[in-house]
Design a protein around this motif. Structure first.
Motif, mmCIF file in Angstrom:
data_model
loop_
_atom_site.group_PDB
_atom_site.id
_atom_site.type_symbol
_atom_site.label_atom_id
_atom_site.label_comp_id
_atom_site.label_asym_id
_atom_site.label_seq_id
_atom_site.Cartn_x
_atom_site.Cartn_y
_atom_site.Cartn_z
ATOM 1 N N ASP A 109 0.757 -1.059 -0.013
ATOM 2 C CA ASP A 109 -0.061 0.057 0.126
ATOM 3 C C ASP A 109 1.025 1.365 -0.044
ATOM 4 O O ASP A 109 0.328 2.519 -0.600
ATOM 5 N N ARG A 135 0.543 -2.371 -4.899
ATOM 6 C CA ARG A 135 -0.850 -2.832 -5.137
ATOM 7 C C ARG A 135 -1.521 -1.584 -5.991
ATOM 8 O O ARG A 135 -1.347 -0.528 -5.720
ATOM 9 N N PRO A 136 -2.379 -2.095 -6.791
ATOM 10 C CA PRO A 136 -3.514 -0.906 -7.036
ATOM 11 C C PRO A 136 -4.162 0.136 -6.283
ATOM 12 O O PRO A 136 -4.483 -0.515 -5.240
ATOM 13 N N GLY A 137 -3.909 1.281 -6.389
ATOM 14 C CA GLY A 137 -4.086 2.441 -5.424
ATOM 15 C C GLY A 137 -3.178 2.600 -4.593
ATOM 16 O O GLY A 137 -3.070 3.557 -3.677
ATOM 17 N N ARG A 265 0.190 7.847 -7.244
ATOM 18 C CA ARG A 265 -0.629 6.649 -6.757
ATOM 19 C C ARG A 265 -0.617 5.495 -7.914
ATOM 20 O O ARG A 265 -0.863 6.082 -9.110
ATOM 21 N N ARG A 266 -0.487 4.375 -7.664
ATOM 22 C CA ARG A 266 -0.737 3.447 -8.744
ATOM 23 C C ARG A 266 -2.220 3.371 -9.183
ATOM 24 O O ARG A 266 -3.035 3.111 -8.235
ATOM 25 N N PRO A 267 -2.712 3.392 -10.502
ATOM 26 C CA PRO A 267 -4.077 3.476 -10.976
ATOM 27 C C PRO A 267 -4.808 2.137 -10.500
ATOM 28 O O PRO A 267 -4.062 1.027 -10.119
ATOM 29 N N LEU A 268 -5.950 2.246 -10.188
ATOM 30 C CA LEU A 268 -6.994 1.190 -9.710
ATOM 31 C C LEU A 268 -7.344 0.398 -10.953
ATOM 32 O O LEU A 268 -7.932 -0.747 -10.895
ATOM 33 N N SER A 269 -7.539 1.051 -12.129
ATOM 34 C CA SER A 269 -8.008 0.457 -13.232
ATOM 35 C C SER A 269 -7.326 -0.647 -13.845
ATOM 36 O O SER A 269 -6.146 -0.800 -13.745
ATOM 37 N N ASP A 272 -4.048 0.093 -16.074
ATOM 38 C CA ASP A 272 -2.629 0.043 -15.504
ATOM 39 C C ASP A 272 -1.556 -0.920 -16.017
ATOM 40 O O ASP A 272 -1.817 -2.144 -15.932
#
Length: 279
Positions: A109, A135-137, A265-269, A272
């Motif tokens: 995270d 992680r995503p997000g 932030r790493r994208p949630l979609s 990515d």
């Protein structure tokens, strides 16, 4: 990132006794800034954090307090001598080279590195591996010095003691550059985070102009590098002794290089496409 090889590698050897003094001073100076960002980013109970180039124990311990018993803090460094005292509970201390070794498993995270990448030869690969471990997000928070933005130890160069201090600081920068440090790296962090595929990228900068911790940090740093300053012809032993005596008076206003804090932030979609070298 310690080394004894002359002319290469990390200049400030973590195996020297002064390293512990430096880590304590850096914690006093910069932990409030680091944890202001960590808290604003919402790092809390149950989260997984990777502290890269941990150095001393203060940041792993601070992260452990925030993630609680249900979280995880993986603290890594090439030399874990000073971080090892933090091991236990949710803190896992590991020897690790961020530019060469696969990231720890599990996804994070938060991935954080402070005053690390400026000294790493393959900075681009290290950053790629850290971004890929999110992680995503998840958030990558990088904090690094930019000596080029403010190169003086004594911004108020009011007398001979201040001029000598600034000349020795210039010698220190010369030694760093000879070992591959990028003295203008901090300002590039926002762009590099965007290029790594991260979103909502932001950054700020901080440096103290005078502080008792700056005095402690300067004395420990000069003691670590005095042999190399003299060997390179950048200072004499007499000049180093005079500077240390000036510092010991506590009357010099000693600054640090600006520390740039940048995060994204790493994208949630599913779109990515950031590669994950740990998978």
């Amino acid at each position: 990132m310690a080394t004894h090889e002359p002319g290469s590698g990390y200049l400030l050897d973590n195996r020297q006794s002064e390293a512990g003094v430096r880590f304590g001073a850096l914690a006093e100076l910069f932990d409030p800034v680091t944890f202001r960002h960590v808290d604003a980013l919402g790092i809390g109970p149950g989260m997984r954090c990777w502290e890269v180039g941990a150095g001393g124990p203060s940041v792993p311990l601070g992260l452990a307090r925030r993630v609680g018993p249900g979280g995880t803090v993986v603290a890594t460094d090439i030399d874990v001598s000073w971080a090892r005292e933090a091991a236990g509970g949710v803190i896992d201390v590991r020897r690790h080279d961020v530019a060469a070794d696969p990231p720890p498993d599990g996804g994070f995270d938060l991935v954080h590195a402070r005053l690390v990448l400026v000294h790493v030869t393959d900075r681009a690969e290290a950053l790629r591996r850290m971004a890929g471990a999110l992680r995503p997000g998840g958030v990558l928070l990088l904090e690094d010095a930019d000596p080029g933005l403010q190169p003086l130890l004594c911004p108020d160069e009011s007398g001979p003691a201040q001029r000598l201090a600034n000349r020795l600081r210039s010698g220190f920068r010369t030694l760093m550059a000879e070992r591959g440090a990028d003295l203008a790296y901090g300002r590039t962090l926002p762009r590099l985070l965007r290029e790594a595929g991260l979103e909502d990228v932001r950054a700020d900068a901080y440096f103290p102009i005078t502080s008792p911790a700056c005095t402690v940090l300067e004395a420990a740093t000069v003691r670590q590098i005095r042999g190399r300053l003299v060997a390179a012809g950048l200072a004499t032993d007499e000049e180093v002794d005079r500077h240390l005596a000036d510092v010991a008076t506590g009357t010099l206003d000693l600054a640090t290089s600006p520390m740039i804090s940048a995060w994204g932030r790493r994208p949630l979609s599913a779109r990515d496409a950031t590669p994950d070298p740990g998978r």
